[in-house]
Design a protein around this motif. Structure first.
Motif, short mmCIF file in Angstrom:
data_model
loop_
_atom_site.label_atom_id
_atom_site.label_comp_id
_atom_site.label_asym_id
_atom_site.label_seq_id
_atom_site.Cartn_x
_atom_site.Cartn_y
_atom_site.Cartn_z
N VAL A 3 -86.10 55.93 -8.86
CA VAL A 3 -87.53 55.83 -8.56
C VAL A 3 -88.35 55.81 -9.84
O VAL A 3 -89.32 55.04 -9.97
N GLN A 4 -87.98 56.62 -10.81
CA GLN A 4 -88.67 56.61 -12.11
C GLN A 4 -88.59 55.24 -12.77
O GLN A 4 -89.59 54.71 -13.26
N GLY A 51 -80.57 64.86 -15.33
CA GLY A 51 -80.06 63.73 -14.58
C GLY A 51 -81.07 62.61 -14.46
O GLY A 51 -80.84 61.65 -13.74
N ASP A 52 -82.23 62.70 -15.10
CA ASP A 52 -83.19 61.61 -15.07
C ASP A 52 -83.52 61.22 -16.50
O ASP A 52 -82.81 61.56 -17.43
N LEU A 53 -84.65 60.55 -16.67
CA LEU A 53 -85.00 60.07 -18.00
C LEU A 53 -86.05 60.93 -18.69
O LEU A 53 -86.63 60.53 -19.67
N GLY A 80 -89.62 59.58 -19.55
CA GLY A 80 -88.61 58.95 -18.71
C GLY A 80 -88.35 57.51 -19.03
O GLY A 80 -87.44 56.92 -18.47
N MET A 81 -89.10 56.89 -19.93
CA MET A 81 -88.86 55.49 -20.26
C MET A 81 -89.13 55.24 -21.73
O MET A 81 -89.83 56.01 -22.38
N LEU A 116 -89.28 55.57 -2.20
CA LEU A 116 -89.87 54.28 -2.56
C LEU A 116 -91.03 53.93 -1.65
O LEU A 116 -92.07 53.43 -2.11
N ALA A 117 -90.88 54.18 -0.36
CA ALA A 117 -91.95 53.88 0.59
C ALA A 117 -93.21 54.67 0.25
O ALA A 117 -94.34 54.17 0.38
N ALA A 118 -93.05 55.91 -0.20
CA ALA A 118 -94.20 56.74 -0.57
C ALA A 118 -94.95 56.18 -1.76
O ALA A 118 -96.12 56.51 -1.98
#
Length: 562
Positions: free
Chosen positions: A156-157, A14-16, A24-25, A184-186
């Motif tokens: 986030v990634q 479910g991610d990249l 992931g990119m 995101l704050a982290a």
């Protein structure tokens, strides 16, 4: 030769992580641009498209200085030069157009803020408008939204690898998932919305009603009547035993709660929305018939019962809150015209209640937001009983609503741009657009602080009516339709404007939201706004494989019952 399958589409998770570069990119070139093996957007569009839309946009230092200077003038604490739009469809298009307009007016350059889009293979295939508008797009896995726009890990990634300063969640998808602002704050990335704790507390219908009761906001009789604890006392987390007191867990508990409240009653799943997990019941037999349906539509969700208010209007208060404890209300909307609990026609300001009552609704909404340290845009929804002339709290939506342009039309406030400024740490009382809504204040960059509760606001002097354009077949039970759009024609006027998520030559894919357009008409009176809307709707032309509700909307607007 058939085009290569996009690398992101081949990702199994479910991610990249399985995409292009294994991290992931897409691979990144020396100049910072992405060089994916996936088919480029320019190849999917007509000749002349900018082939660098897939790459990280090069940014002139002069643009960064413009933003830095504005943040210094408005006493913010962080410059935001780039935003990941973690949404698609109409929400993404509206945000991008709003930020482009504000940037042009503020800096003389519509691209002063870089906008990064997420795009599924389906979005690319239909030439989705938000992909075209973006400075950069990142291709993400297709399919249902848990693979992409609702996938917090993926968002986030993408934000980290794209190097953005902030993320805008829009509505739907991951917009009400507290894990997103927390993650995101982290990582030091600003979220254009509330902090995780406030979102978790208010985004839940049961929890928000418990907190509303503690803040003195009127509520209808419900399964949690009398259950109250303040946000401060519980530290932002309602104790489980307190929360459970407001829920019904079994069929017998549901019947007992409904009998105590008195029929008719609405049974609701707290995590439901868009018409899912909600049923009207008028007897014990009705409860027996629908209780398992509600459980099945929103698995795992807590369920509660609330008195059905007959002859009522669905009224809303638009809130904006900053990072310094300031909260402003931008008047009201009436969203009573709904089908299957889905809004069709929205308008503002609300006219069903007295001005005194509307101001009190706004005051209570501000108090609730302030009590939980809310930040960003929010909407407090009420039921207004016409017979009793009383209002009751329904819920607080901890995000921007689809119908927010109604408020923009009656206040001249560009709400997405205010969201951006709030994320930059700018106090509300320094934002020129916000100051302009108060009587006797000048919209200037060096203002004096003022009491936002004690200072009267300028009341709206016009009326706005909005209609949602969906790809549903009104003659076949409003069944959603998908397919190619050969032609889409809409002519804006000074009185009517709108937003569409696609253009002619594009289409609605199988995972698209059925709403692909939103029209707004403004007039000195409600009647004038409706007349302008009817004329505009009759001029809209949509030709292709989809059906729309345009004719249905015209019939509804011209009905004496409206």
């Amino acid at each position: 030769m058939a085009p290569a399958e996009p690398a992101a589409k081949r990702a199994a998770s479910g991610d990249l992580d399985a995409a292009a570069n294994g991290d992931g990119m897409p691979p990144v070139m020396a100049d910072g641009r992405c060089n994916s093996r996936a088919l480029s957007f320019s190849e999917l569009q007509s000749a002349g498209a900018n082939p660098q839309r897939r790459g990280l946009p090069k940014r002139a230092p002069s643009l960064t200085k413009l933003v830095d200077d504005l943040v210094d003038e408005l006493k913010g604490d962080k410059s935001i030069n780039s935003v990941l739009v973690a949404n698609n469809g109409l929400g993404a298009v509206k945000f991008m157009r709003s930020i482009r307009s504000w940037a042009n007016q503020t800096f003389g350059n519509s691209r002063a803020i870089a906008l990064v889009a997420m795009a599924t293979p389906e979005d690319i295939r239909i030439n989705a408008e938000h992909v075209t508008l973006a400075d950069q797009f990142v291709e993400v896995p297709g399919g249902t939204n848990n693979n992409n726009y609702a996938n917090v890990k993926l968002i986030v990634q993408v934000a980290e690898r794209a190097g953005v300063d902030a993320v805008w969640p829009g509505w739907g998808h991951a917009s009400e998932n507290p894990e997103l602002p927390e993650a995101l704050a982290a990582r030091g990335i600003r979220f254009l919305g509330p902090p995780a704790a406030a979102m978790a507390a208010l985004g839940d219908k049961i929890g928000s009603t418990i907190l509303a009761q503690a803040a003195g906001v009127p509520t209808l009789p419900w399964s949690g009547s009398g259950v109250a604890i303040s946000y401060e006392d519980c530290g932002g987390v309602i104790p489980q035993d307190t929360y459970d007191q407001a829920c019904v867990f079994t069929l017998d508990e549901a019947i007992e709660a409904c009998a105590k409240i008195g029929y008719p009653v609405m049974l609701k799943a707290s995590w439901g929305g868009g018409g899912k997990g909600i049923r009207k019941v008028q007897s014990d037999e009705d409860v027996r018939a629908v209780f398992k349906q509600i459980q099945g539509e929103v698995p795992g969700s807590p369920i509660f019962a609330m008195k059905l208010a007959p002859l009522s209007r669905h009224l809303e208060v638009q809130l904006i809150a900053d990072r310094h404890g300031n909260v402003v209300s931008l008047f009201t909307r009436d969203c009573s015209v709904q089908r299957r609990h889905q809004k069709i026609v929205e308008e503002g300001p609300a006219l069903a209640a007295s001005q005194e009552m509307l101001r009190d609704m706004e005051r209570c909404a501000r108090a609730l937001a302030r009590s939980v340290g809310y930040q960003g845009a929010a909407t407090v929804e009420y039921l207004y009983s016409i017979e009793e002339k009383k209002y009751y709290f329904l819920e607080l939506n901890p995000r921007l609503q689809v119908e927010h342009p109604v408020t923009e039309g009656i206040t001249n406030v560009n709400i997405p741009s205010v969201q951006l400024l709030i994320a930059m740490g700018v106090p509300l009382w320094r934002i020129p657009q916000i100051r302009a809504t108060f009587a006797g204040l000048e919209a200037k960059l060096e203002p004096e602080q003022f009491d936002m509760e004690a200072t009267p606001q300028r009341l709206p002097d016009s009326h706005v009516v909005a209609v949602r354009i969906t790809s549903e077949n009104a003659n076949n039970g409003f069944k959603p339709t998908a397919g190619h759009i050969d032609e889409l024609m809409f002519k804006p006027t000074p009185e009517v404007w709108g937003y569409f998520s696609v253009k002619g030559g594009g289409g609605i894919h199988e995972f698209s939201d059925s709403q692909f357009g939103h029209l707004f008409a403004k007039g000195e009176t409600r009647e004038a706004a409706i007349r302008a809307m009817v004329v505009a709707l009759r001029d809209v032309r949509v030709r292709g494989e989809i059906h729309t509700i345009i004719d249905y909307a015209v019939d509804m607007l011209t009905s004496p019952l409206l």
